[in-house]
Enzyme design. Structure first.
Site, mmCIF file in Angstrom:
data_model
loop_
_atom_site.group_PDB
_atom_site.id
_atom_site.type_symbol
_atom_site.label_atom_id
_atom_site.label_comp_id
_atom_site.label_asym_id
_atom_site.label_seq_id
_atom_site.Cartn_x
_atom_site.Cartn_y
_atom_site.Cartn_z
ATOM 1 N N ASP A 31 -0.444 5.062 1.093
ATOM 2 C CA ASP A 31 -0.821 6.010 2.138
ATOM 3 C C ASP A 31 -0.686 5.387 3.520
ATOM 4 O OD1 ASP A 31 -1.482 8.299 0.619
ATOM 5 O OD2 ASP A 31 -3.446 7.481 0.131
ATOM 6 N N SER B 90 -16.305 12.416 -3.744
ATOM 7 C CA SER B 90 -15.075 13.208 -3.635
ATOM 8 C C SER B 90 -14.463 13.467 -5.003
ATOM 9 C CB SER B 90 -14.060 12.484 -2.740
ATOM 10 O OG SER B 90 -14.521 12.390 -1.417
ATOM 11 N N ASP C 165 0.859 -1.171 0.000
ATOM 12 C CA ASP C 165 0.000 0.000 0.000
ATOM 13 C C ASP C 165 0.902 1.231 0.000
ATOM 14 O OD1 ASP C 165 -2.368 1.648 0.503
ATOM 15 O OD2 ASP C 165 -1.663 1.767 2.578
ATOM 16 N N GLU D 127 -15.382 3.734 7.480
ATOM 17 C CA GLU D 127 -14.268 2.907 7.017
ATOM 18 C C GLU D 127 -13.590 2.156 8.155
ATOM 19 O OE1 GLU D 127 -9.724 3.567 5.495
ATOM 20 O OE2 GLU D 127 -11.240 4.962 4.748
ATOM 21 N N ALA E 268 -5.367 2.950 -2.985
ATOM 22 C CA ALA E 268 -6.700 3.520 -3.184
ATOM 23 C C ALA E 268 -6.642 5.045 -3.205
ATOM 24 C CB ALA E 268 -7.642 3.051 -2.069
ATOM 25 N N ASP F 93 -1.676 -0.987 5.819
ATOM 26 C CA ASP F 93 -2.060 -0.355 7.093
ATOM 27 C C ASP F 93 -3.533 -0.541 7.401
ATOM 28 O OD1 ASP F 93 -3.049 1.552 5.153
ATOM 29 O OD2 ASP F 93 -3.127 3.030 6.771
#
Length: 403
Positions: A39, A105, A37, A84, A153, A306
């Site tokens: 972020d 968004s 991942d 989430e 993502a 994460d």
């Protein structure tokens, strides 16, 4: 390995981890690949007590996004981030809300008509940072030609520019993410808004000239090259516009110069491909890429993430040995501090009934609850869990053994 003695490191089954690492060492560089991942995994969650931005946050908070849009994006985050990370909801229950969040968004960002040529500046001026030890991580993997697959993502354009500016976007790195789709055409506004030549394709200089010449027939001009009348937009005596073509009927020097220049990077018009959010980073998305068809022999995997959604990033990939390293971020840092937030208990009691409206739970409260309750869950699912760790020390120590 001394890095495993750090207080941030939590391992439920040390014997299993040792066995997996031994398998990775035995396979060496030839069988290894990294799936990660971005972020809050490769990038920092915080620095000097201040929360670092995600890829989306970088654009949300830049000067090219209006205050009104930024407020709407914050409200969406306030509502959907709580969903989430809510521990009492299943991934299946969260799934449609993630689609809603990302879709809304992204629609707001499209409305802002963000320009591609602003990306470098926006990332440079932001607080996005890679974790300590990132140079060693990327350099070592590149040195041994180990494939690095970043599955995010976030916003791929921001991600790529961030690692490019950090000097580690090597040929062995592949990114799958949400990439903005920029209009590659040129918009030229001339004649004070009267003549608007839109979407000139590459090499279409003659089409532009033809459009201008056709419009010239319907206008009246003074001898000095100023427009004095026109059938569609009457002008006032004190209004004047520069003439777009010369007296021979060709394009004026100014317009000719604009058309002859390389195409100006366009504005965002949408997003490419299928939406990637935190809970659909799985094998189906990977199988739609050609990337893994060339890596059948790279069956030893180091996976870094994460979130619980990151655990499935290697689904669909041929696996012999896989070591899963999870970052569990700091409960003491507020995601969205709000003095009006309801208490944790009240929020959790109200949360399930408020999903379709403004959620009563606040992101900060949810984060506190999630970290308190999730360490055990993370340790059940990740082989190694790193709590409040802003380094890649553990990953680098393992790679040092393998490579």
């Amino acid at each position: 390995m001394p890095e495993f003695q750090k207080k941030t490191v939590h391992i439920k089954d040390p014997a299993k981890v040792e066995e997996i690492i031994c398998g990775l060492i035995k396979g060496g560089a030839a069988k290894l690949q990294v799936i990660t991942d971005f972020d809050m995994t490769l990038s920092r969650f915080s620095h000097n007590g201040k929360r670092c931005p995600t890829c989306h946050n970088v654009i949300d908070n830049c000067k090219y996004v209006s205050d009104e849009c930024r407020k709407k994006l914050h409200e969406l985050k306030e509502k959907y981030y709580a969903i989430e990370i809510a521990p009492e909801l299943t991934i299946q229950e969260k799934y449609p809300y993630m689609i809603e969040w990302y879709t809304k968004s992204h629609a707001l960002l499209i409305e802002q008509r963000f320009q591609q040529d602003k990306l470098e500046e926006v990332i440079r001026d932001s607080d996005i940072m890679l974790k300590e030890g990132y140079e060693t991580f990327f350099d070592k993997l590149n040195e041994h030609t180990v494939p690095v697959f970043i599955f995010s993502a976030g916003l791929g354009d921001v991600l790529e520019e961030a690692i490019r500016q950090s000097g580690v976007y090597y040929p062995n790195v592949k990114v799958i993410s949400n990439f903005m789709d920029f209009d590659e055409n040129v918009d030229l506004a001339i004649l004070g808004g009267y003549l608007f030549v839109q979407s000139i394709e590459k090499g279409a200089k003659h089409a532009c000239a033809g459009a201008v010449a056709e419009d010239q027939k319907r206008m009246s001009w003074n001898e000095d090259g100023r427009r004095c009348s026109g059938p569609e937009t009457p002008i006032q005596p004190d209004q004047q516009w520069d003439r777009p073509w010369d007296t021979s009927g060709g394009l004026s020097a100014a317009l000719q110069n604009a058309v002859d220049k390389p195409l100006i990077p366009g504005v965002i018009k949408g997003f490419k491909g299928e939406l990637i959010h935190v809970y659909n980073k799985h094998g189906d998305a990977l199988r739609r890429t050609e990337y893994f068809s060339h890596l059948k022999e790279n069956s030893n995997i180091v996976l870094l993430g994460d979130s619980l959604g990151d655990l499935v990033m290697a689904d669909g990939v041929s696996v012999e040995n896989i070591l899963k390293i999870g970052f569990l971020n700091d409960k003491d840092l507020e995601i969205d501090s709000d003095p009006t937030s309801t208490s944790k208990t009240d929020s959790l009691n109200k949360f399930p009934t408020d999903l379709n409206g403004q959620s009563a739970i606040r992101a900060h409260d949810a984060v506190v609850f999630q970290i308190d309750e999730s360490l055990e869950k993370y340790m059940d699912l990740y082989d190694i869990v790193l709590v409040k760790d802003e380094t890649l020390d553990v990953a680098n120590s393992i790679l040092q053994k393998i490579l």
